[in-house]
Design a protein around this motif. Structure first.
Motif, PDB file in Angstrom:
ATOM      1  N   MET A 212      27.725  22.991  65.038  1.00 15.26           N
ATOM      2  CA  MET A 212      26.194  23.160  64.783  1.00 15.26           C
ATOM      3  C   MET A 212      25.828  24.845  64.675  1.00 15.26           C
ATOM      4  N   TYR A 213      26.374  25.551  65.853  1.00 14.68           N
ATOM      5  CA  TYR A 213      26.061  26.706  65.900  1.00 14.68           C
ATOM      6  C   TYR A 213      26.803  27.679  64.537  1.00 14.68           C
ATOM      7  N   ILE A 214      27.938  27.178  64.311  1.00 16.86           N
ATOM      8  CA  ILE A 214      28.446  27.890  63.270  1.00 16.86           C
ATOM      9  C   ILE A 214      27.776  27.744  61.893  1.00 16.86           C
ATOM     10  N   ASN A 215      27.199  26.443  61.678  1.00 16.25           N
ATOM     11  CA  ASN A 215      26.193  26.184  60.720  1.00 16.25           C
ATOM     12  C   ASN A 215      24.930  27.236  60.733  1.00 16.25           C
ATOM     13  N   VAL A 216      24.422  27.470  61.598  1.00 14.71           N
ATOM     14  CA  VAL A 216      23.450  28.199  61.840  1.00 14.71           C
ATOM     15  C   VAL A 216      23.713  29.734  61.683  1.00 14.71           C
ATOM     16  N   ALA A 217      24.993  30.380  61.986  1.00 11.19           N
ATOM     17  CA  ALA A 217      25.361  31.594  61.629  1.00 11.19           C
ATOM     18  C   ALA A 217      25.677  31.682  60.374  1.00 11.19           C
ATOM     19  N   VAL A 218      26.398  30.584  59.564  1.00  6.35           N
ATOM     20  CA  VAL A 218      26.738  30.820  58.316  1.00  6.35           C
ATOM     21  C   VAL A 218      25.570  30.830  57.282  1.00  6.35           C
ATOM     22  N   SER A 219      24.417  30.005  57.870  1.00  4.49           N
ATOM     23  CA  SER A 219      23.223  30.033  57.088  1.00  4.49           C
ATOM     24  C   SER A 219      22.356  31.324  57.101  1.00  4.49           C
ATOM     25  N   GLY A 220      22.587  31.985  58.030  1.00  6.35           N
ATOM     26  CA  GLY A 220      22.050  33.287  58.389  1.00  6.35           C
ATOM     27  C   GLY A 220      22.626  34.533  57.164  1.00  6.35           C
ATOM     28  N   LEU A 221      23.973  34.346  57.672  1.00  7.56           N
ATOM     29  CA  LEU A 221      24.817  35.033  56.760  1.00  7.56           C
ATOM     30  C   LEU A 221      24.934  34.968  55.222  1.00  7.56           C
ATOM     31  N   ILE A 222      24.693  33.786  54.822  1.00 10.60           N
ATOM     32  CA  ILE A 222      24.691  33.503  53.591  1.00 10.60           C
ATOM     33  C   ILE A 222      23.641  34.198  52.659  1.00 10.60           C
ATOM     34  N   GLU A 223      22.527  34.886  53.344  1.00 12.83           N
ATOM     35  CA  GLU A 223      21.419  35.642  52.660  1.00 12.83           C
ATOM     36  C   GLU A 223      21.915  36.875  52.031  1.00 12.83           C
ATOM     37  N   THR A 224      23.069  37.282  52.775  1.00 12.31           N
ATOM     38  CA  THR A 224      23.827  38.756  52.281  1.00 12.31           C
ATOM     39  C   THR A 224      24.180  38.523  50.783  1.00 12.31           C
ATOM     40  N   PRO A 225      24.969  37.628  50.646  1.00 10.54           N
ATOM     41  CA  PRO A 225      25.480  37.483  49.258  1.00 10.54           C
ATOM     42  C   PRO A 225      24.364  37.225  48.301  1.00 10.54           C
ATOM     43  N   ALA A 226      23.475  36.309  48.797  1.00 12.60           N
ATOM     44  CA  ALA A 226      22.294  35.940  47.777  1.00 12.60           C
ATOM     45  C   ALA A 226      21.376  37.304  47.296  1.00 12.60           C
TER      46      ALA A 226
END
Length: 170
Positions: free
Chosen positions: A1-15
C-alpha cells in the motif's frame, strides 16, 4: 500500500515533462484530449476488470490506476496554461480564478464520490473525463497564436474562421 502511495506521488514528475513535450509539439488542445482520454480509458477499463479476480488482474488494475493518475496530473497542470491562453487579457485573471475555484469544488466532491464505492467512482470519473474530451473538441488551438486582448478580438477571429469555412464550402 505504501509503495502505491509513493509511486502515485512520483508519477506526477513525468506527467509534467510529458505535458511540456506534447503540448509544445502537438498543441494544447491535442495534449489535453490525449491525456483526458487516457484517464477515461483507464478508469473504464478498471471498471470492467473489477468483476474478475486474480493477482494478475489486480496488479494490472494498479498499473491502470497509475496511468490514470499520470494523465490527470498532466491535465491538471496543462489546463492552467490552456485556459490562460484561451481567455482575453481583460478577463484572464478573474476567469482563471473562477475556473480554479470550480476545480477545487471537484476536489471537495471527490472523496464523497470515492467513498460511494469503486464501481460508482470509476463510472463517474470515466464518464466525466470522456465527456470533457468531447468538450475539448469545441475549443480552439492556442499553440503559437497571439493571446487575445479582448472578447471582441475573439469574436472577430471566430467570424473570420466562419467566413473562411464558408469560402471553402462554396
Amino acid at each position: 500500500m505504501y509503495i502505491n502511495v509513493a509511486v502515485s506521488g512520483l508519477i506526477e514528475t513525468p506527467a509534467i515533462y510529458l505535458v511540456g513535450l506534447l503540448s509544445d509539439r502537438y498543441g494544447r488542445k491535442a495534449a489535453s484530449i490525449v491525456f483526458t482520454l487516457c484517464v477515461s480509458i483507464c478508469c473504464l477499463w478498471i471498471l470492467i476488470l473489477q468483476y474478475q479476480s486474480s493477482d494478475e488482474i489486480t496488479q494490472f488494475q494498479t498499473y491502470l490506476a497509475m496511468i490514470a493518475k499520470l494523465g490527470i496530473s498532466a491535465v491538471f497542470s496543462l489546463i492552467y496554461v490552456y485556459t490562460g491562453e484561451l481567455l482575453p487579457t481583460d478577463t484572464r485573471s478573474g476567469a482563471l480564478g473562477i475556473c480554479s475555484m470550480i476545480g477545487r469544488i471537484g476536489g471537495v466532491v471527490q472523496p464523497k464520490v470515492s467513498s460511494a464505492g469503486d464501481t460508482f467512482a470509476f463510472t463517474v470519473f470515466g464518464i466525466t473525463t470522456l465527456v470533457s474530451c468531447g468538450l475539448y473538441l469545441a475549443l480552439p488551438e492556442t499553440l503559437n497564436k497571439p493571446l487575445p486582448d479582448s472578447i471582441e478580438e475573439i469574436e472577430m477571429e471566430s467570424l473570420r474562421k466562419e467566413q473562411e469555412e464558408d469560402k471553402k464550402e462554396s
